[in-house]
Design a protein around this motif. Structure first.
Motif, PDB file in Angstrom:
ATOM      1  N   LEU A 246       1.086  -1.171   0.638  1.00 46.26           N
ATOM      2  CA  LEU A 246       0.253   0.332  -0.192  1.00 46.26           C
ATOM      3  C   LEU A 246       1.052   1.254   0.119  1.00 46.26           C
ATOM      4  O   LEU A 246       1.914   0.988   0.515  1.00 46.26           O
ATOM      5  CB  LEU A 246      -0.580  -0.002   1.123  1.00 46.26           C
TER       6      LEU A 246
ATOM      7  N   TYR B 126       0.924   5.183   1.732  1.00 48.71           N
ATOM      8  CA  TYR B 126       0.052   6.484   1.881  1.00 48.71           C
ATOM      9  C   TYR B 126       0.177   6.862   1.623  1.00 48.71           C
ATOM     10  O   TYR B 126       1.445   7.596   1.487  1.00 48.71           O
ATOM     11  CB  TYR B 126      -0.421   5.834   3.668  1.00 48.71           C
TER      12      TYR B 126
ATOM     13  N   LYS C 142       0.919  11.805   3.269  1.00 49.87           N
ATOM     14  CA  LYS C 142       0.405  12.488   4.584  1.00 49.87           C
ATOM     15  C   LYS C 142       0.440  13.500   4.177  1.00 49.87           C
ATOM     16  O   LYS C 142       1.495  14.076   4.515  1.00 49.87           O
ATOM     17  CB  LYS C 142       1.248  11.601   5.385  1.00 49.87           C
TER      18      LYS C 142
ATOM     19  N   ALA D  11      -0.196  17.398  10.266  1.00 48.96           N
ATOM     20  CA  ALA D  11      -0.296  17.436  11.072  1.00 48.96           C
ATOM     21  C   ALA D  11      -2.396  16.787  10.778  1.00 48.96           C
ATOM     22  O   ALA D  11      -3.144  17.368  11.013  1.00 48.96           O
ATOM     23  CB  ALA D  11      -1.539  18.937  11.118  1.00 48.96           C
ATOM     24  N   GLU D  12      -2.128  15.916   9.544  1.00 42.74           N
ATOM     25  CA  GLU D  12      -3.093  14.914   9.633  1.00 42.74           C
ATOM     26  C   GLU D  12      -2.030  13.380   9.543  1.00 42.74           C
ATOM     27  O   GLU D  12      -1.075  13.843   9.415  1.00 42.74           O
ATOM     28  CB  GLU D  12      -3.772  14.905   8.228  1.00 42.74           C
ATOM     29  N   GLY D  13      -3.543  12.085   9.747  1.00 44.49           N
ATOM     30  CA  GLY D  13      -2.752  11.553   9.345  1.00 44.49           C
ATOM     31  C   GLY D  13      -2.562  10.514   8.044  1.00 44.49           C
ATOM     32  O   GLY D  13      -2.862  11.778   7.620  1.00 44.49           O
ATOM     33  N   PRO D  14      -2.323   9.528   7.629  1.00 43.53           N
ATOM     34  CA  PRO D  14      -1.592   9.274   6.390  1.00 43.53           C
ATOM     35  C   PRO D  14      -3.304   8.565   6.205  1.00 43.53           C
ATOM     36  O   PRO D  14      -4.623   8.015   6.692  1.00 43.53           O
ATOM     37  CB  PRO D  14      -0.953   8.090   6.888  1.00 43.53           C
TER      38      PRO D  14
ATOM     39  N   PHE E 104      -5.135   6.615   2.893  1.00 41.62           N
ATOM     40  CA  PHE E 104      -4.622   5.482   1.482  1.00 41.62           C
ATOM     41  C   PHE E 104      -5.506   5.877   0.227  1.00 41.62           C
ATOM     42  O   PHE E 104      -5.676   6.812  -0.246  1.00 41.62           O
ATOM     43  CB  PHE E 104      -5.829   4.241   1.972  1.00 41.62           C
TER      44      PHE E 104
ATOM     45  N   PHE F 222       4.378   7.584   2.088  1.00 40.44           N
ATOM     46  CA  PHE F 222       4.603   5.691   3.117  1.00 40.44           C
ATOM     47  C   PHE F 222       4.270   5.249   2.287  1.00 40.44           C
ATOM     48  O   PHE F 222       3.117   4.404   1.750  1.00 40.44           O
ATOM     49  CB  PHE F 222       3.935   6.071   4.652  1.00 40.44           C
TER      50      PHE F 222
ATOM     51  N   PHE G 284       5.862  -0.451   7.399  1.00 40.51           N
ATOM     52  CA  PHE G 284       5.872   0.862   6.833  1.00 40.51           C
ATOM     53  C   PHE G 284       7.647   0.870   7.174  1.00 40.51           C
ATOM     54  O   PHE G 284       8.756   1.137   7.418  1.00 40.51           O
ATOM     55  CB  PHE G 284       5.288   2.419   7.456  1.00 40.51           C
ATOM     56  N   GLY G 285       7.750   1.839   5.634  1.00 37.29           N
ATOM     57  CA  GLY G 285       8.273   2.889   5.352  1.00 37.29           C
ATOM     58  C   GLY G 285       9.155   3.841   6.162  1.00 37.29           C
ATOM     59  O   GLY G 285       8.632   3.872   7.364  1.00 37.29           O
ATOM     60  N   GLN G 286       9.968   4.481   5.821  1.00 40.33           N
ATOM     61  CA  GLN G 286      10.558   5.495   6.280  1.00 40.33           C
ATOM     62  C   GLN G 286       9.826   7.142   6.240  1.00 40.33           C
ATOM     63  O   GLN G 286       9.906   7.737   6.646  1.00 40.33           O
ATOM     64  CB  GLN G 286      12.162   5.860   6.881  1.00 40.33           C
TER      65      GLN G 286
END
Lengths: 117, 115
Positions: free
Chosen positions: B34, B36, B38, B41-44, B46, B89, B105-107
């Motif tokens: 997957l 994502y 981001k 100040a927000e969540g990831p 999809f 991500f 997750f990757g970095q």
């Protein structure tokens, strides 16, 4: 639309305090997750819950505990906050097994940025 | 032990050109991948995904390619737009416990689209 709500966007706590981070999802998802995000490290899984009162440790559970008393609510607890727990905390939820490929997708809240002084 | 790696911390692309974000993984048990996005100040959120039985999945301006033999996937954005500026991500999914899937997750790669 799935909605995952984290109760606080920003928190500042002192070393040794007990800290509660709250997360609520409105899609009746069985699975809920807590991650922390740190620069250069991506997202790392702290704890996972697959049902009410059921939990499993993730990759970095040390210093944390969780509580899931209701299906829609998953709480992360820092028993005695330390400076190395300063981070962005992200809650997520997902569908249970048997939902085809959709079970792989996790839906995230906006995050809580915690500073421990 | 970083099982999913994004080796480029940042990428800068001109508006209208193609953005290519790369991701490598080491665990051959991963069966779903997957991406994502981001914003600060927000969540990831999809973006797009691909099953390990496919080598390409396309959704509008976004295409994900999977090369299983090289354990490599990439996200192509074309044409790139200023609103695409975000951290991306890569994540890989594997069976975890109680039948649930775990995402690794990757970095992250910070993409900046320049006007």
């Amino acid at each position: 639309d799935v909605k995952v709500t984290q109760s606080s966007r920003y928190l500042v706590k002192r070393t040794g305090e007990k800290v509660f981070l709250e997360c609520v999802q409105d899609m009746d998802h069985e699975n809920m997750f807590w991650y922390r995000q740190d620069p250069g490290l991506g997202l790392r899984l702290i704890y996972f819950s697959y049902d009410v009162k059921m939990k499993e440790k993730g990759d970095i559970p040390e210093g944390y505990s969780v509580s899931r008393e209701k299906k829609e609510r998953f709480s992360l607890i820092l028993e005695s906050a330390s400076t190395n727990q300063t981070s962005m905390y992200l809650c997520a939820s997902s569908l249970p097994p048997g939902q085809g490929l959709a079970k792989n997708i996790q839906y995230f809240g906006a995050g809580t940025r915690l500073s421990v002084l | 032990d970083q099982q999913v790696k994004q080796n480029s911390p940042s990428l800068s692309v001109q508006e209208g050109r193609i953005s290519i974000l790369n991701c490598d993984y080491t665990n051959s048990m991963f069966d779903y991948f997957l991406w994502y996005k981001k914003y600060p100040a927000e969540g990831p959120t999809f973006l797009i995904s691909i099953s390990s039985i496919k080598d390409k999945n396309e959704d509008g301006r976004f295409t994900v390619f999977l090369n299983k033999s090289a354990k490599h996937l990439s996200l192509h954005i074309v044409p790139s737009q200023p609103g695409d500026s975000a951290v991306y991500f890569c994540a890989a999914s594997a069976l975890f416990t109680q039948g649930a899937q775990k995402l690794v997750f990757g970095q992250g790669t910070r993409l900046t689209i320049n006007p």
